[in-house]
Write a protein that holds these residues in place. Structure first.
Motif, PDB file in Angstrom:
ATOM      1  N   THR A  36      -3.288   9.487  17.029  1.00  0.00           N
ATOM      2  CA  THR A  36      -2.773   8.195  16.557  1.00  0.00           C
ATOM      3  C   THR A  36      -3.315   7.026  17.374  1.00  0.00           C
ATOM      4  OG1 THR A  36      -0.809   8.493  17.941  1.00  0.00           O
ATOM      5  CG2 THR A  36      -0.651   9.202  15.651  1.00  0.00           C
ATOM      6  N   SER A  37      -3.944   7.320  18.514  1.00  0.00           N
ATOM      7  CA  SER A  37      -4.491   6.248  19.351  1.00  0.00           C
ATOM      8  C   SER A  37      -5.920   5.876  18.944  1.00  0.00           C
ATOM      9  CB  SER A  37      -4.477   6.670  20.823  1.00  0.00           C
ATOM     10  OG  SER A  37      -5.280   7.821  21.024  1.00  0.00           O
ATOM     11  N   ASN A  38      -6.494   6.671  18.050  1.00  0.00           N
ATOM     12  CA  ASN A  38      -7.858   6.394  17.598  1.00  0.00           C
ATOM     13  C   ASN A  38      -7.804   5.631  16.283  1.00  0.00           C
ATOM     14  OD1 ASN A  38     -10.535   6.445  16.678  1.00  0.00           O
ATOM     15  ND2 ASN A  38     -10.933   8.428  17.653  1.00  0.00           N
ATOM     16  N   GLU A  39      -8.066   4.344  16.341  1.00  0.00           N
ATOM     17  CA  GLU A  39      -7.972   3.501  15.152  1.00  0.00           C
ATOM     18  C   GLU A  39      -8.972   3.897  14.068  1.00  0.00           C
ATOM     19  OE1 GLU A  39      -8.296  -0.577  16.239  1.00  0.00           O
ATOM     20  OE2 GLU A  39      -6.460  -0.578  17.458  1.00  0.00           O
ATOM     21  N   ALA A  40     -10.035   4.571  14.455  1.00  0.00           N
ATOM     22  CA  ALA A  40     -11.052   4.972  13.480  1.00  0.00           C
ATOM     23  C   ALA A  40     -10.541   6.061  12.538  1.00  0.00           C
ATOM     24  CB  ALA A  40     -12.308   5.453  14.200  1.00  0.00           C
ATOM     25  N   TYR A  41      -9.412   6.703  12.904  1.00  0.00           N
ATOM     26  CA  TYR A  41      -8.873   7.798  12.089  1.00  0.00           C
ATOM     27  C   TYR A  41      -7.869   7.330  11.037  1.00  0.00           C
ATOM     28  CZ  TYR A  41     -10.776  11.102  15.559  1.00  0.00           C
ATOM     29  OH  TYR A  41     -11.599  11.834  16.389  1.00  0.00           O
ATOM     30  N   TRP A  42      -7.336   6.127  11.201  1.00  0.00           N
ATOM     31  CA  TRP A  42      -6.216   5.687  10.367  1.00  0.00           C
ATOM     32  C   TRP A  42      -6.569   4.429   9.570  1.00  0.00           C
ATOM     33  CZ3 TRP A  42      -2.078   8.903  10.014  1.00  0.00           C
ATOM     34  CH2 TRP A  42      -1.991   9.899  10.995  1.00  0.00           C
ATOM     35  N   GLY A  43      -5.842   4.269   8.421  1.00  0.00           N
ATOM     36  CA  GLY A  43      -6.036   3.080   7.610  1.00  0.00           C
ATOM     37  C   GLY A  43      -7.093   3.231   6.546  1.00  0.00           C
ATOM     38  N   GLY A  44      -7.427   4.472   6.201  1.00  0.00           N
ATOM     39  CA  GLY A  44      -8.429   4.714   5.172  1.00  0.00           C
ATOM     40  C   GLY A  44      -7.824   4.915   3.799  1.00  0.00           C
ATOM     41  N   ASP A  45      -8.469   5.761   2.986  1.00  0.00           N
ATOM     42  CA  ASP A  45      -8.015   5.948   1.604  1.00  0.00           C
ATOM     43  C   ASP A  45      -7.520   7.367   1.322  1.00  0.00           C
ATOM     44  OD1 ASP A  45     -10.396   7.282   1.772  1.00  0.00           O
ATOM     45  OD2 ASP A  45     -11.388   6.224   0.122  1.00  0.00           O
ATOM     46  N   VAL A  46      -7.316   8.176   2.371  1.00  0.00           N
ATOM     47  CA  VAL A  46      -6.831   9.547   2.182  1.00  0.00           C
ATOM     48  C   VAL A  46      -5.340   9.601   2.525  1.00  0.00           C
ATOM     49  CG1 VAL A  46      -7.097  11.964   2.832  1.00  0.00           C
ATOM     50  CG2 VAL A  46      -9.098  10.451   2.830  1.00  0.00           C
ATOM     51  N   PRO A  47      -4.455   9.804   1.543  1.00  0.00           N
ATOM     52  CA  PRO A  47      -3.025   9.882   1.852  1.00  0.00           C
ATOM     53  C   PRO A  47      -2.750  11.026   2.837  1.00  0.00           C
ATOM     54  CG  PRO A  47      -3.376   9.702  -0.512  1.00  0.00           C
ATOM     55  CD  PRO A  47      -4.723   9.943   0.099  1.00  0.00           C
ATOM     56  N   TRP A  48      -1.920  10.733   3.840  1.00  0.00           N
ATOM     57  CA  TRP A  48      -1.537  11.751   4.831  1.00  0.00           C
ATOM     58  C   TRP A  48      -0.047  12.044   4.647  1.00  0.00           C
ATOM     59  CZ3 TRP A  48       1.680  11.677   9.293  1.00  0.00           C
ATOM     60  CH2 TRP A  48       1.549  12.795  10.123  1.00  0.00           C
ATOM     61  N   ILE A  49       0.251  13.260   4.224  1.00  0.00           N
ATOM     62  CA  ILE A  49       1.616  13.650   3.875  1.00  0.00           C
ATOM     63  C   ILE A  49       2.315  14.286   5.065  1.00  0.00           C
ATOM     64  CG2 ILE A  49       3.053  14.952   2.270  1.00  0.00           C
ATOM     65  CD1 ILE A  49       1.341  12.730   0.983  1.00  0.00           C
ATOM     66  N   SER A  50       3.470  13.762   5.404  1.00  0.00           N
ATOM     67  CA  SER A  50       4.313  14.331   6.464  1.00  0.00           C
ATOM     68  C   SER A  50       5.619  14.794   5.849  1.00  0.00           C
ATOM     69  CB  SER A  50       4.591  13.274   7.535  1.00  0.00           C
ATOM     70  OG  SER A  50       5.380  12.218   6.988  1.00  0.00           O
ATOM     71  N   GLY A  51       6.457  15.437   6.663  1.00  0.00           N
ATOM     72  CA  GLY A  51       7.759  15.859   6.164  1.00  0.00           C
ATOM     73  C   GLY A  51       8.599  14.684   5.708  1.00  0.00           C
ATOM     74  N   ALA A  52       8.451  13.548   6.400  1.00  0.00           N
ATOM     75  CA  ALA A  52       9.244  12.361   6.055  1.00  0.00           C
ATOM     76  C   ALA A  52       8.747  11.692   4.789  1.00  0.00           C
ATOM     77  CB  ALA A  52       9.232  11.365   7.214  1.00  0.00           C
ATOM     78  N   SER A  53       7.426  11.752   4.538  1.00  0.00           N
ATOM     79  CA  SER A  53       6.874  11.031   3.392  1.00  0.00           C
ATOM     80  C   SER A  53       6.880  11.834   2.098  1.00  0.00           C
ATOM     81  CB  SER A  53       5.445  10.579   3.694  1.00  0.00           C
ATOM     82  OG  SER A  53       4.577  11.696   3.832  1.00  0.00           O
ATOM     83  N   MET A  54       7.167  13.142   2.187  1.00  0.00           N
ATOM     84  CA  MET A  54       7.192  13.953   0.972  1.00  0.00           C
ATOM     85  C   MET A  54       8.552  13.802   0.295  1.00  0.00           C
ATOM     86  SD  MET A  54       6.665  18.035   0.273  1.00  0.00           S
ATOM     87  CE  MET A  54       5.293  18.194   1.375  1.00  0.00           C
ATOM     88  N   LYS A  55       8.620  12.863  -0.637  1.00  0.00           N
ATOM     89  CA  LYS A  55       9.889  12.567  -1.295  1.00  0.00           C
ATOM     90  C   LYS A  55       9.830  12.751  -2.803  1.00  0.00           C
ATOM     91  CE  LYS A  55      11.247   9.312   2.318  1.00  0.00           C
ATOM     92  NZ  LYS A  55      11.597   7.912   2.661  1.00  0.00           N
ATOM     93  N   SER A  56       8.676  13.129  -3.306  1.00  0.00           N
ATOM     94  CA  SER A  56       8.506  13.292  -4.744  1.00  0.00           C
ATOM     95  C   SER A  56       7.869  14.641  -5.027  1.00  0.00           C
ATOM     96  CB  SER A  56       7.637  12.169  -5.306  1.00  0.00           C
ATOM     97  OG  SER A  56       7.307  12.417  -6.654  1.00  0.00           O
ATOM     98  N   PHE A  57       8.228  15.244  -6.164  1.00  0.00           N
ATOM     99  CA  PHE A  57       7.627  16.514  -6.552  1.00  0.00           C
ATOM    100  C   PHE A  57       6.144  16.317  -6.860  1.00  0.00           C
ATOM    101  CE2 PHE A  57       6.400  19.690  -9.714  1.00  0.00           C
ATOM    102  CZ  PHE A  57       6.777  20.868  -9.073  1.00  0.00           C
ATOM    103  N   HIS A  58       5.813  15.205  -7.471  1.00  0.00           N
ATOM    104  CA  HIS A  58       4.422  14.875  -7.771  1.00  0.00           C
ATOM    105  C   HIS A  58       3.880  14.055  -6.609  1.00  0.00           C
ATOM    106  CE1 HIS A  58       4.792  16.399 -11.872  1.00  0.00           C
ATOM    107  NE2 HIS A  58       5.970  15.824 -11.888  1.00  0.00           N
ATOM    108  N   ILE A  59       3.101  14.700  -5.745  1.00  0.00           N
ATOM    109  CA  ILE A  59       2.671  14.080  -4.493  1.00  0.00           C
ATOM    110  C   ILE A  59       1.363  13.336  -4.727  1.00  0.00           C
ATOM    111  CG2 ILE A  59       2.185  14.474  -2.061  1.00  0.00           C
ATOM    112  CD1 ILE A  59       3.626  17.187  -2.370  1.00  0.00           C
ATOM    113  N   MET A  60       1.427  12.004  -4.619  1.00  0.00           N
ATOM    114  CA  MET A  60       0.256  11.191  -4.930  1.00  0.00           C
ATOM    115  C   MET A  60      -0.162  10.267  -3.789  1.00  0.00           C
ATOM    116  SD  MET A  60       1.077  10.147  -8.877  1.00  0.00           S
ATOM    117  CE  MET A  60      -0.556   9.467  -9.108  1.00  0.00           C
TER     118      MET A  60
END
Length: 412
Positions: A36-60
């Motif tokens: 998380t300290s490497n800014e080059a890894y974050w803020g792109g166009d690939v959704p990153w799913i965590s336990g907290a963000s998985m709230k829908s059956f259809h994961i988009m």
């Protein structure tokens, strides 16, 4: 694949179905979190799913996204049609989150992914696993940090029945038909909520409020705190009653799905008893939720309330529905936030502050006139919510029977 057989739970799958453990249904994958300290890894166009963000059956999508570089360094990307589920996190204390990827995405170590093997529809697989939620939740262990954890090895031992692909797709289609109907009703319900908000705003228009007398709440209603827990009396003079706590008093409704009981002296019953029409307001919580509440409808004949809930009993000049409309309005909430005492994690108000709340007091006849269309739309909303709940119950039973072979979807 194995032939049809009796599972360890004693269930016999229909002829033509195959029996597989979850370990055998596909390729299991683990995820990860890039630095998380490497800014080059974050803020792109690939959704990153965590336990907290998985709230829908259809994961988009997710509120956190990786760059292509981040996805290749510390995470894992899976394709559309992959089944994902949570194996670690606070959500496992009460629910099992599972869904199907609707696009290429990455996922973290709190989740597992299964790429279904040939001959297994990804949606069928996800439904077949989800229907075992009660068993899966019984497998959840608590970690030293207080979060839930699923033992992958135990989970992989669960067995499911796999019908031919054509029948899998008919089962999925039956499930989708229920979802479409429920989604349609939820769309209508959403429009009704918007209409209710518009009516509420119109009823409390600033020009109208400016014409009405404004007084302290204590002059038009009696405010009292409820029973204090901890030292319950015993003996012939005591009795046990159900009571409402903060968890039961929600914003705009009372939830009685889980009601506790408390012992008090019978002589104290009237002091702490609720009557139909009492407005209940919460004492503490997040700052923006101070004073949340609803009008008690008397669904439990003899019911008390806890000391962290205020009972507001209106006099002849104020109707409880109109008062509830005002306390839940932007102006009402702003008052509670302005007087609330903020601590590190919570905020609170006291009975004096509730009593001193300035409230508008239109004539009772005008209160009734303003509330009439709001009541009508709320009745429609309640009816719609009952329809949705009933449909979900039917869906659960029908789909469970289809997934276990107890019922069959005939071929067209």
């Amino acid at each position: 694949m194995r032939g049809e057989a009796r599972s360890r739970e004693g269930h016999t799958w229909p002829v033509g179905w195959q029996r597989l453990t979850l370990a055998e249904v596909g390729q299991w994958l683990s995820g990860g979190t890039p630095s998380t300290s490497n800014e080059a890894y974050w803020g792109g166009d690939v959704p990153w799913i965590s336990g907290a963000s998985m709230k829908s059956f259809h994961i988009m999508d997710s509120d956190r996204r990786l760059t292509q570089l981040g996805a290749k360094n510390g995470s894992r990307v899976v394709a559309k049609g992959t089944t994902l589920f949570v194996v670690r996190g606070m959500s496992l204390k009460s629910e099992f989150r599972i869904g199907v990827a609707e696009r290429d995405l990455a996922f973290g170590q709190d989740c597992k992914a299964v790429i279904p093997r040939e001959g297994i529809d990804p949606y069928f697989l996800a439904y077949a696993i989800r229907v075992r939620t009660p068993e899966i939740l019984r497998m959840v262990e608590e970690t030293s940090h207080g979060t839930g954890r699923l033992d992958t090895a135990r989970l992989q031992e669960l067995e499911i029945g796999i019908p031919p692909m054509a029948e899998q797709r008919r089962i999925v289609a039956a499930h989708v038909a229920f979802e479409r109907r429920i989604t349609s009703l939820e769309g209508v319900l959403s429009k009704l909520r918007v209409a209710e908000e518009a009516l509420a705003a119109s009823a409390l228009d600033q020009e109208l409020i400016g014409r009405w007398e404004r007084v302290r709440l204590e002059s038009v209603a009696a405010v009292a705190a409820g029973v204090t827990l901890g030292s319950e009396p015993v003996g012939d003079g005591a009795a046990e009653f159900p009571y409402l706590r903060v968890a039961n008093v929600l914003d705009g409704r009372i939830d009685t799905a889980d009601v506790k009981t408390v012992r008090i002296l019978r002589s104290q019953y009237e002091r702490f008893a609720l009557r139909k029409g009492d407005l209940l307001l919460t004492e503490g919580g997040d700052l923006d939720k101070l004073g949340r509440g609803a009008v008690w409808d008397g669904r439990i004949e003899t019911c008390l309330y806890q000391n962290h809930v205020f009972r507001v009993r209106c006099g002849v000049r104020m109707t409880p529905d109109f008062l509830a409309l005002y306390t839940s309005s932007a102006e009402g909430r702003a008052y509670f936030q302005s007087v609330g005492k903020q601590t590190t994690n919570l905020a609170s108000i006291n009975s004096t502050q509730v009593k001193q709340m300035p409230v508008p007091v239109p004539p009772v006849t005008e209160q009734a006139r303003l509330m009439e269309p709001i009541r009508a739309i709320r009745q429609r909303m309640a009816s719609m919510q009952r329809q949705i709940a009933k449909l979900r119950t039917v869906q659960q039973g029908v789909v469970e029977d289809l997934l276990t072979g107890e019922a069959r979807v005939p071929a067209a």
